[in-house]
Scaffold this active site. Structure first.
Site, mmCIF file in Angstrom:
data_model
loop_
_atom_site.group_PDB
_atom_site.id
_atom_site.type_symbol
_atom_site.label_atom_id
_atom_site.label_comp_id
_atom_site.label_asym_id
_atom_site.label_seq_id
_atom_site.Cartn_x
_atom_site.Cartn_y
_atom_site.Cartn_z
ATOM 1 N N SER A 204 0.825 -1.199 0.000
ATOM 2 C CA SER A 204 0.000 0.000 0.000
ATOM 3 C C SER A 204 0.870 1.264 0.000
ATOM 4 O O SER A 204 1.713 1.419 -0.895
ATOM 5 C CB SER A 204 -0.948 -0.056 1.206
ATOM 6 O OG SER A 204 -1.965 0.902 1.120
ATOM 7 N N ASP A 417 -8.710 -3.214 -6.691
ATOM 8 C CA ASP A 417 -8.220 -2.849 -5.361
ATOM 9 C C ASP A 417 -8.997 -1.634 -4.871
ATOM 10 O O ASP A 417 -9.011 -0.597 -5.538
ATOM 11 C CB ASP A 417 -6.723 -2.526 -5.432
ATOM 12 C CG ASP A 417 -6.085 -2.360 -4.068
ATOM 13 O OD1 ASP A 417 -6.674 -1.659 -3.211
ATOM 14 O OD2 ASP A 417 -4.984 -2.885 -3.851
ATOM 15 N N HIS A 446 -7.143 -5.729 -1.367
ATOM 16 C CA HIS A 446 -5.939 -4.935 -1.139
ATOM 17 C C HIS A 446 -4.830 -5.855 -0.666
ATOM 18 O O HIS A 446 -4.814 -6.294 0.476
ATOM 19 C CB HIS A 446 -6.251 -3.870 -0.080
ATOM 20 C CG HIS A 446 -5.246 -2.777 0.028
ATOM 21 N ND1 HIS A 446 -4.733 -2.101 -1.057
ATOM 22 C CD2 HIS A 446 -4.644 -2.220 1.125
ATOM 23 C CE1 HIS A 446 -3.878 -1.185 -0.648
ATOM 24 N NE2 HIS A 446 -3.795 -1.245 0.667
#
Length: 504
Positions: A204, A417, A446
């Protein structure tokens, strides 16, 4: 124990630099010992490093960065160190090496590396910061704006957070809580460990941090994996708006899942009916909040619970309760020191990396556009964040990504995502040019490089980290049935813990 809905509301889970890359001499010894009580494990070792607060003044004020180590299981096969960042910004990382190992990292990888975690500057066991946030302010994502006036109201709420940060005891430190400085801290960690190069795995926001490190210190990188990729501008206003895009990409997966279980949850017999239930609940809660949960928090909470398919039952149960006018339990997130440092670090990085628009009219225009394009949460993601009122402008320009440097980056990205959409990953892939290869997975959620998600995507990550095998050209992985059902109880617990952290 389940996390309260408010805990997991989405906030954001980015070549010019004014500071020389070699501005500070590094600490040269690491004294490993026991880890703090909240992450303690016989397998993990921890230590503190001193690093400069301001790398333009390397002999000035110092702050501490806490690091952890899961030693190689076979020193004879050890290649080096693999440094982790699980995202955020503001995500704690001390426990991540053990969490990742417990999720099923192959024995060959555990032999190949010492796994290194760290709490970034500002967070938890490193020198922490605090903006003295109230519990309701820990949800940083702005309220969903239905009209121009609600953008003005969000601006006032964002201004109050910015003022609290500027008036806090941490105010002198906050301008230095940035991605570039965290990347410089990573190089201090590398040097203190006595390594000429480091390998890296970032999730991320950690993909942007890894990209910044690979841009500032290209010759000190070994094998770099960037999983669920933020755009090349970092966590800026464009990335915030992409949450709306990500929700629209991902929600059909949940709608299909819930429709197939209509007899269990009663949310709709078709994906279209489940989608209609979403808007029905949002409108209902806008008019009559349940237990403090209004339509805006419902939208954001739904978004956060789409991060992993593992969370779909929890999301369906929450909807089911709300349809029956029952409040989800424990809607208040206590303003603990840990939550304070994580959220305050997040704000500092968002506002210290790049300059955000300052005029309300810009946000009103953005909200109108995104509310139409991404009606589920676009009216929130495009609304006013505290950076619109931040007291200080960034101290240096953002670090630019380029194709100049070693070709040793592997990007892995889901097609759907909810937090870091494919569009941002493609921009980062283009910016790095031939330095990178990208594996795209036909999957929602994710995270790719976790063993219980997609075997093809996970194999791409481990093949590279263990064997140095990277696709010669960009690769596509087809859809697979979610493998979470095959997890052991220990792996299930680790997966749920990581899932909650990724949502924060």
């Amino acid at each position: 124990m389940r996390k309260p809905l408010l805990v997991v509301l989405a906030a954001v889970a980015l070549t010019a630099t004014a500071v020389p890359a070699t501005a500070a001499s590094a600490q040269t010894t690491v004294k490993w010992g026991a880890c703090p009580a909240d992450v303690a494990s016989p397998a993990l070792q921890c230590a503190s490093l001193e690093v400069p607060l301001d790398y333009q003044k390397p002999d000035g004020k110092k702050i501490s960065v806490e690091i952890s180590r899961l030693p190689s299981t076979d020193p004879a096969k050890r290649r080096g160190v693999l440094l982790f960042n699980p995202g955020g910004p503001g995500g704690p990382g001390l426990a991540f090496p053990l969490t990742w190992a417990n999720l099923g990292a192959p024995a060959s990888l555990l032999a190949e590396y010492d796994l290194i975690g760290f709490d970034p500057r500002g967070v938890d066991h490193s020198t922490p910061v605090s903006c003295d946030l109230k519990p309701e302010q820990l949800v940083l994502a702005p309220k969903y704006a239905h009209n121009r006036e609600e953008v003005v109201q969000a601006s006032e709420a964002a201004k109050q957070i910015a003022r609290q940060c500027a008036a806090s005891a941490s105010a002198p430190i906050l301008p230095y809580i940035t991605t570039a400085n965290t990347a410089r801290d990573m190089d201090q960690i590398r040097a203190a460990l006595g390594e000429s190069k480091i390998s890296y795995f970032g999730l991320s926001y950690g993909t942007y941090l890894g990209g910044v490190y690979a841009s500032l210190f290209p010759d000190r990188t070994d094998r770099v994996v960037l999983d669920s990729v933020v755009g090349p501008g970092g966590v800026d206003v464009s990335t915030a708006r992409r949450f709306g895009e990500g929700m629209q990409d991902r929600f059909p997966d949940f709608a299909k899942w819930a429709a197939a279980r209509s007899s269990i949850y009663g949310l709709g017999a078709t994906p279209a009916e489940v989608t209609a239930t979403f808007y029905q609940l949002a409108d209902k809660l806008d008019q009559h909040p349940i237990g403090g949960l209004d339509g805006s928090l419902f939208r954001l909470g739904t978004h956060s619970l789409t991060y992993q398919t593992l969370s779909f039952p929890r999301l369906a149960q929450t909807w089911q309760a709300l349809l029956n006018n029952q409040a989800p339990p424990a809607l208040q997130l206590p303003a603990t020191a840990s939550a304070q440092s994580q959220r305050s670090t997040m704000i500092s990085v968002l506002c210290g990396d790049t300059a955000w628009p300052r005029t309300i009219s810009t946000y009103q225009r953005n909200v109108a556009q995104d509310r139409a394009a991404y009606p589920m949460i676009g009216g929130s993601a495009a609304n006013v964040w505290p950076c619109a009122h931040w007291a200080k402008q960034p101290l240096e320009p953002p670090v630019s990504f380029s194709d100049q440097g070693p070709s040793n980056l592997l990007l892995v990205q889901n097609m759907r995502d909810p937090a870091t959409p494919l569009s941002g990953a493609l921009e980062t892939r283009a910016a790095f040019g031939d330095r990178a290869r990208m594996v795209t997975v036909d999957q929602g959620g994710h995270g790719v490089g976790l063993p219980y998600l997609n075997s093809c995507g996970f194999a791409a990550v481990t093949d590279y980290l263990v064997h140095g095998t990277r696709p010669e050209i960009d690769k596509f992985c087809g859809a697979e049935a979610n493998a979470a059902r095959s997890l052991s109880p220990q792996q299930q617990q680790a997966a749920e813990k990581l899932t909650d952290q990724l949502r924060r």
